[in-house]
Structures are given as C-alpha cells and as structure tokens.
Scaffold this active site. Structure first.
Site, PDB file in Angstrom:
ATOM      1  N   LYS A  80     -12.085  29.482  53.351  1.00  0.00           N
ATOM      2  CA  LYS A  80     -11.718  30.995  53.834  1.00  0.00           C
ATOM      3  C   LYS A  80     -10.410  31.387  52.846  1.00  0.00           C
ATOM      4  CE  LYS A  80     -11.282  33.495  58.153  1.00  0.00           C
ATOM      5  NZ  LYS A  80     -11.166  33.175  59.430  1.00  0.00           N
ATOM      6  N   SER A 155     -14.278  36.353  62.091  1.00  0.00           N
ATOM      7  CA  SER A 155     -13.850  36.569  60.822  1.00  0.00           C
ATOM      8  C   SER A 155     -14.323  35.607  59.624  1.00  0.00           C
ATOM      9  CB  SER A 155     -12.240  36.677  60.848  1.00  0.00           C
ATOM     10  OG  SER A 155     -11.874  35.501  61.331  1.00  0.00           O
ATOM     11  N   SER A 179     -13.664  32.810  65.699  1.00  0.00           N
ATOM     12  CA  SER A 179     -14.158  33.229  64.291  1.00  0.00           C
ATOM     13  C   SER A 179     -14.711  32.214  63.520  1.00  0.00           C
ATOM     14  CB  SER A 179     -12.701  33.638  63.353  1.00  0.00           C
ATOM     15  OG  SER A 179     -12.673  34.959  63.759  1.00  0.00           O
TER      16      SER A 179
HETATM   17  N1  GLN Z   1     -12.850  38.643  66.715  1.00  0.00           N
HETATM   18  C1  GLN Z   1     -11.598  38.119  67.317  1.00  0.00           C
HETATM   19  C2  GLN Z   1     -10.406  39.169  66.784  1.00  0.00           C
HETATM   20  O1  GLN Z   1     -10.758  39.881  66.237  1.00  0.00           O
HETATM   21  C3  GLN Z   1     -11.231  36.850  66.899  1.00  0.00           C
HETATM   22  C4  GLN Z   1     -11.008  36.661  65.497  1.00  0.00           C
HETATM   23  C5  GLN Z   1     -10.775  35.307  65.178  1.00  0.00           C
HETATM   24  O2  GLN Z   1     -11.318  34.440  65.693  1.00  0.00           O
HETATM   25  N2  GLN Z   1      -9.778  35.078  63.935  1.00  0.00           N
HETATM   26  O3  GLN Z   1      -9.429  38.836  67.096  1.00  0.00           O
END
Ligand code: GLN
Length: 506
Positions: A80, A155, A179
């Site tokens: 990532k 994400s 995420s």
């Molecule tokens: N969807 C959640 C957010 O927008 C979690 C994102 C993540 O785990 N990086 O914060």
C-alpha cells in the site's frame, strides 16, 4: 515451467514450487506482471508498478537462491502506498506527496524485503487512508474485479483488488477503522488487522496514530499467518510496538471443538443487508458443525463507537497532517507571496476534500474551548467500548460479525454522502478503538459479490483467530475467482473520478 493461474495461486503453493525448483522467482514475477498487463487497465489497483525492481530482484533471488533461501524469498508482493519505501516514490494517494521520494523504508516493508520478497509495486488507497472505497485517491479510482462497476472498498482498496485480481500474490495494507478488513471482504479475500502494536508503524505515514495498524491481505488464512509471521515484532523506532507473547503459528486446525463464539446483537441491528445476513447465519451454522458454540452477547456501547471514532481519528489526523506544510515534504505551491500564503495554498491545493474535512473536524474538536466536550468525551467512550469487549471475552473465546453491512457498492454511489460512506465501517471500527486483532475471511456471495465474515479476539490472540479462521475457511470452501464482469455504472462515476491522472506506471 508449469502454467500457473494467478487467480488461484497461494503463497503456500508458490513457495513449494520455488523450493522444489519447479518455477523460478523470475518466472513467478512474470506471471504477476503479465496479469498486471492484462487487467490493470480495468482494475487500476497500482499507483506505481515497479517493473524494473520486480524483474531485477527476482533474477537476483534466482541467482543467489541458495544464499537467499528465506521463507519468503521470491514471493511477489504489493505494498500500500502509505508505507515509505526508500528509492520508490510514496504518494499516500495525495497530490501533496505526489513526488515524494522517501529516504528510508517502513519497518514492516523492510522486514519482508529482508526476507527477499519481490516487490511488484505500490497500491492505490484513499488519500491518507481516509475512506472506505478508494475513491478518495487523488489519482485514480480502483475497481472491484468481481464487478468493475463497483468499488473495492477502502482504504486499502488497491492492495485488496490487486490480490483478488491476481495482480499480486499477497499484499500489505493498513487498518485504522477497517481499511484492511473491509476491502478484503468486498474483494473476497482474507485480511487481518493485528493487535495494536504487534506490527511496527515506523514508516507508515500516520493517519490516526492510536488506531493505525499494518496487516496482511492474502488469498488464504495460511498465507495470512505466513506473512504476519514476518512483519510482527518489537521495533525500537515505534514506541507503541510490542512483541507478541508467542510466535505466530501456521494454522492447521480443522475443527472448532469447544470454541465459544459470541454474536453481538448490536452488530446485527446495524442495517445488515439480507444477503450478507444470510451468508453470516450459514457461517455460524458451520461454526456449530465444526464443534464450536455460538452464544449471543452484548456490546452495549457499539452505537457510540462510530461517533467517537470520527472525533478521535480526525483529531489525530489534524495533528499528524500539520507536517505537510510545503517546507519539509512534498508539494509546494507556485510563487507564494509570503509564508502564510505558502502554507495556505500548499495545503489548499495539495489536500483533497475528504482530507480537508477531517483536518477541519479534528482541529475544531481539539480547540481550547471544545477539547473536553469532544475529544475528552470521545476518549471516555473509547474506554467504554474497550470495556464492553473485555467483559464479553470473559465468557467467549472469539466474537463473530459480518465484516461489512453490505457487499461492494457502485462506484460514485456514496461519494456525495460521507455518512453513508462512514457506515461501511460500523462493524470494524470498534475493534480499532479497543486495539484488538480481527480477521475477515470470505464466506460466500450475495448477488454475485463476496461477503466477509469477521472474527475478533482479545489482544494478542492472533493464533486463536488464525486457527479458527483456517478451520472455517476449509468448511466454507470459498473459491476466490472474480469474473471481471462489468454491470455498468449506474451512479455518477464522472463525479467520483475527479482525481487527476498520474503518469507513474514505470
Ligand atoms: N473508513 C474509515 C475512515 O475513513 C477507516 C479508514 C482506515 O481504516 N484507514 O476513516
């Protein structure tokens, strides 16, 4: 060379083929680079494919195979793009880091590099890991290989889509509120968030430091354990890192005899789609068939977890992102008239809308007059959520829930409504607030799209989770083979794909 299907190959099998000399590391890398060439124009999982590195490094592994015979040597991986990699631009899918060349490598990445994995490239994400669909990337929207009209989740959507599409054997992602698990669920693969502190955060570009955790995205639970083995460990560069009390074991369980699995009623009240609920219930039946026992439990503060998260995560993000000011890192606006103008325009032009929204919420929540009312209170709620889990784990060994309330949704369908996007993580966020480990494994399809089953354990129960997930995976018998169909975009995708294209495929 045996012909290999990247949509079916696991790291476990690939490793055996390498060790037995049935395939070379260079041939294996080529299987993935060929698949990238074939499907990447449709999936767009990578921000940057490191072709040269993959070719050169796999050849080196072959040449020095005896010397480099690490357990992961020659296995291709995707990373990532919020983990810094020395010599490879790391963007965090943000304009502000578009050309940022790191001078060091994240510990977790360094660990797998030291084990001689072959890096295929850096994958797409929501800008600074803020989002649940990978549509907040400043550069491109990644698509779900099960249906190209839908999102891969986020994400870590790039990493999940790459693994699901056979564009990587496995991948690393990061999980702040879901995420890793949410995109794994939406893409029909395995994803695990380890106990907070088990994997070093050094070199993971910080979003919310008390919640962020790196973990594996893989095609099987065995692969998940294999990769996890190589990224855990204490790191003196991360003050919150901690060694697991026991080494990660490769799972072999086929039964769940005596395992008590708690089903939190609150998670099932959270607007779960009927198809997701059906697969979940079937999986619980499997738990019982394998000798486990499902009992209903209560996690009474669940409804406050999401609101508390959306104070704590933005508060930490606003502090963490203050460093991107045009002076030290990345982008600087053109021709600033003075210092303030430079700060304002650099940040104004460099950050996308969701990141700005979080910085504003976080700055407000931390401001002098409101600190106690918002941030202080959210921290208290966090304690209550953590206590809910501690109480529950007095009676059960693991907790099960659907990973997400719905299957993959159409690209563009939630971008105009941040709250509906935030709801994607309703079942995953409490786990981060409590710092616990959890896995998502595929448990079948609904409307032709994958459904994820989440298992949550007490802190440091990685082995228990992996064993149970492995036994269940065997009983479920899910074959992760996406079809690359395209049901057509019903939603306004043009609006979603507002990012500027980035010419970075080397
Ligand atoms: N969807 C959640 C957010 O927008 C979690 C994102 C993540 O785990 N990086 O914060």
């Amino acid at each position: 060379m045996t012909s290999l299907d990247p949509l079916r190959l696991t790291a476990r099998v690939a490793k055996r083929l390498l060790v037995d000399g049935e395939i070379s590391a260079a041939e294996l890398a080529k299987v993935y680079l060929d698949q990238i060439a074939a499907v990447e124009p449709r999936v767009r999982a990578y921000i940057r494919v490191t072709y040269d590195n993959a070719a050169k490094y796999s050849t080196k592994v072959d040449r020095e195979m005896q010397a480099l015979r690490g357990p992961l040597a020659g296995l291709p991986i995707a990373i990532k793009d919020n983990m810094v990699t020395e010599g490879v631009i790391t963007t965090c899918a943000s304009r502000i880091l578009r050309d940022y060349m790191p001078v060091y490598t994240a510990t977790a990445v360094r660990q797998v590099w030291d084990d001689h994995v072959v890096m295929l490239g850096k994958t797409n994400l929501d800008e600074f890991a803020m989002g649940s669909s990978t549509e907040n990337s400043a550069f491109q929207t990644t698509r779900n290989p099960w249906d190209l009209a839908t999102v891969p989740g986020g994400s870590s959507g790039g990493s999940a889509a790459a693994v699901a599409a056979g564009e990587a054997l496995w991948a690393l992602g990061s999980d702040t509120g879901g995420s890793i698990r949410q995109p794994a669920a939406l893409c029909g693969i395995v994803g695990m968030k380890p106990t907070y502190g088990a994997v070093s955060r050094y070199g993971l570009i910080a979003f919310a430091s008390s919640l962020d955790q790196i973990g594996p995205l893989t095609r099987s639970v065995y692969d998940c354990a294999l990769l996890l083995q190589h990224i855990v460990g204490h790191d003196h560069n991360d003050a919150t890192s901690v060694a697991l009390p026991e080494p990660v074991a490769l799972p072999d369980a086929e039964r769940l005899d005596g395992l008590r699995v708690g089903i939190p009623a609150e998670y099932l009240a959270a607007g779960i789609e009927p198809g997701v609920r059906a697969r979940f219930d079937e999986t619980l039946a499997r738990v019982e068939e394998l000798g486990g026992r499902c009992v209903e439990i209560g996690l009474p503060h669940t409804e406050y977890a999401l609101p508390a998260y959306y104070i704590i995560a933005p508060a930490e993000a606003s502090a963490n992102l203050a460093r991107f000011d045009g002076v030290r890192y990345g982008y600087r606006c053109a021709d600033p008239v003075d210092l303030l103008d430079m700060y304002e325009r650099t940040r104004g032009e460099g950050f996308g809308p969701e990141v700005k929204r979080r910085i504003m919420i976080g700055t407000y929540a931390l401001s002098a007059g409101y600190y106690d009312a918002y941030y202080g209170r959210a921290q208290k709620v966090r304690t209550l959520v953590r206590r809910d889990f501690s109480r529950a784990f007095a009676d059960v060994d693991l907790i099960a829930s659907p990973t997400t309330p719905s299957v993959a949704f159409k690209a563009g369908s939630r971008t105009a409504d941040p709250l509906s996007m935030y709801m994607c993580d309703i079942c995953t966020i409490p786990v981060n607030l409590a710092g616990l480990p959890a896995i998502s494994i595929p448990c079948g399809l609904s409307d032709g799209l994958p459904v994820g089953f989440q298992l949550i354990g007490p802190a440091f129960s990685e082995n228990r989770i992996l064993q149970a997930a492995h036994a269940l995976e065997g009983a479920i018998g899910f074959a992760p083979a996406p079809t690359f169909r395209d049901s057509g975009a019903e939603a306004d995708v043009a609006g979603a794909a507002a990012g500027v294209p980035l010419e970075v495929h080397e």
